[in-house]
Design an enzyme around this catalytic site. Structure first.
Site, short mmCIF file in Angstrom:
data_model
loop_
_atom_site.label_atom_id
_atom_site.label_comp_id
_atom_site.label_asym_id
_atom_site.label_seq_id
_atom_site.Cartn_x
_atom_site.Cartn_y
_atom_site.Cartn_z
N TYR A 140 36.57 34.88 60.99
CA TYR A 140 36.76 34.99 59.67
C TYR A 140 35.27 35.37 58.96
O TYR A 140 35.04 35.97 57.96
CB TYR A 140 37.53 33.82 59.18
CG TYR A 140 37.49 33.90 57.58
CD1 TYR A 140 37.98 35.03 56.80
CD2 TYR A 140 36.95 32.95 56.95
CE1 TYR A 140 38.21 35.05 55.57
CE2 TYR A 140 37.02 32.95 55.25
CZ TYR A 140 37.55 33.86 54.69
OH TYR A 140 37.67 33.97 53.44
N ARG A 147 32.47 42.80 55.42
CA ARG A 147 33.07 43.24 54.24
C ARG A 147 31.91 43.08 52.93
O ARG A 147 31.94 44.15 52.23
CB ARG A 147 34.20 42.08 53.57
CG ARG A 147 34.60 42.50 52.24
CD ARG A 147 35.70 41.55 51.95
NE ARG A 147 35.78 40.06 52.02
CZ ARG A 147 36.74 39.09 51.72
NH1 ARG A 147 37.80 39.67 51.31
NH2 ARG A 147 36.35 37.85 51.92
N GLU A 320 48.91 29.08 52.10
CA GLU A 320 48.20 29.63 51.18
C GLU A 320 49.16 30.66 50.25
O GLU A 320 50.22 31.02 51.00
CB GLU A 320 47.13 30.79 51.57
CG GLU A 320 46.32 31.70 50.78
CD GLU A 320 45.33 32.30 51.49
OE1 GLU A 320 44.59 31.63 52.21
OE2 GLU A 320 45.09 33.65 51.28
#
Length: 333
Positions: A140, A147, A320
Site C-alpha cells: 500500500y 500515485r 471502511e
C-alpha cells in the site's frame, strides 16, 4: 424520474443499454462487458455468487473510446475512465506496484487533459496483497509512492485541493484504477477530526496518501458528494483496534463530521446520512450482519448499501465506508 446527467446503478446483471453507460466497475467476473474486474466478493446479498456491477448511467449522449487498456466514457459534462494494469510488465522496477501505479495515473491524467476534463473528482483504486512486502515496504505504501509521484510529475497539487479517493485490497488480479472527472474542479472537503491524509507523518510511509476526505462536484448547478473511503481514524491514528462495532461507530462519527463540514463550506450541499449511497468494505465476512445492523440503526429505513469483502488499507482496520450523494440510485436485479 432519473437524473438525466448522472445515475448510479447497482445490479448483478451486465449492463443492458451500453449507449447509456457512463462507465463503471464490476466486483466479480465481468463477462463480455469489458468492464474492469475487481476480485471482491459481495456480502449479505441473496445471491452472493453473482457479481456486483457498480455503474454510472446517463440519459444524455455518451461517447465511448479506448486507448489501449484505458477505457473512456464521455458525457458532455463529465468523463469516466478506467484501466487495469498488470504489475508483471514492470517487474524490472524497484517496485512493480509503485511503477504500475505511476504509469496508471500518468495515463489517466493524460487522457483527462487531452479530452478536456482536467478536473478529477473521485478516484477508485484496487490492488492485490495490499499488506504484502515489496522490497522492504508495504505494498500500500508503494502504491502511495507511485500515485503521489504521478501527481507531482503532472504538475498537480499533492497536499491541497486533491480529489476524493479510496484504496482497497482485492483478493487477486491486476491494479485497477478508475476516475470520474469533469471540466470544472470539485471542492475538496477535509475532516476537522482527522489530519488530512496528505499531511500524515512519515510513520505511514515515505509518501503520504493523495486524497481529500470528500469532494463536491456540480452537474447542471446541482452538487454531487463523493465521500472517500472513511474508517476509524482520529487525528492520524487508528482507534478501536480489533473491535468492529466500535470501529463502525467511529467511522460513522467521521462521516457525520464530513457532512457537517460540507454544509459549512457549501450550504446547498446539505446531505443527510439517509441521502447517501454506501459501499462498505469488510475485512471479515462474518462481520457483515453486525455492521449492517449498526449502519441501519444510524441511517434509518432509507439505507442503501452494498457490502464487499476487502482488505482495508491499514492492517488494524476492519471496516471502511465510502459513499456518494446528489444523484439517483437504481438497484436492479
Amino acid at each position: 424520474m432519473p437524473n438525466e446527467h448522472l445515475e448510479l446503478v447497482w445490479t448483478a446483471c451486465p449492463p443492458d443499454s451500453p449507449a447509456a453507460l457512463l462507465g463503471g466497475l464490476c466486483y466479480g467476473p465481468a463477462g463480455e462487458t469489458g468492464l474492469p474486474e475487481v476480485a471482491m466478493a459481495r456480502l449479505g446479498a441473496s445471491r452472493p455468487d453473482l457479481p456486483l456491477f457498480s455503474l454510472f448511467a446517463s440519459r444524455q449522449p455518451v461517447e465511448h473510446a479506448r486507448f489501449g487498456a484505458l477505457r473512456v466514457w464521455r458525457h458532455p459534462d463529465c468523463l469516466f475512465a478506467a484501466l487495469s494494469v498488470e504489475e508483471d510488465a514492470y517487474g524490472g522496477a524497484l517496485s512493480s506496484l509503485r511503477e504500475a501505479s505511476r504509469v496508471a495515473y500518468h495515463a489517466l491524467f493524460d487522457v483527462l487533459e487531452k479530452e478536456g476534463y482536467s478536473a478529477p473528482w473521485r478516484f477508485w483504486n484496487y490492488l492485490a496483497d495490499i499488506h504484502g512486502d515489496e522490497n522492504g515496504l508495504e505494498r500500500y505504501r508503494q502504491f502511495n509512492y507511485g500515485r503521489q509521484q504521478a501527481f507531482a510529475d503532472a504538475g498537480r497539487s499533492v497536499n491541497a485541493a486533491v480529489p476524493a479517493a479510496c484504496a482497497l485490497g482485492s483478493q487477486s488480479g491486476p491494479l485497477v484504477v478508475a476516475v470520474l472527472a469533469g471540466r470544472e474542479p470539485a471542492l475538496a472537503i477535509e475532516n476537522p477530526r482527522q489530519v488530512s491524509a496528505y499531511d500524515y507523518p512519515s510513520d505511514y510511509g515515505p509518501r503520504a496518501p493523495t486524497f481529500a476526505r470528500a469532494s463536491v462536484s456540480w452537474l447542471e448547478g446541482r452538487p454531487q458528494l463523493w465521500l472517500s473511503g472513511t474508517a476509524s481514524i482520529v487525528g492520524h491514528r487508528t482507534l478501536h483496534a480489533g473491535d468492529v462495532a466500535e470501529q463502525t461507530r467511529e467511522t460513522l462519527r467521521n462521516i457525520r463530521t464530513v457532512l457537517e463540514e460540507t454544509r459549512r463550506r457549501l450550504p446547498e450541499a446539505d446531505f443527510p446520512l439517509a441521502a447517501l449511497h454506501y459501499t462498505v468494505y469488510l475485512r471479515h465476512p462474518e462481520h457483515q450482519p453486525l455492521v449492517a445492523e449498526l449502519l441501519g440503526a444510524e441511517v434509518g429505513a432509507k439505507l442503501n448499501a452494498v457490502y464487499l469483502k476487502a482488505d482495508v488499507c491499514r492492517a488494524d482496520l476492519l471496516v471502511e465506508i465510502e459513499a456518494s450523494a446528489g444523484h439517483p440510485l437504481r438497484v436492479a436485479p
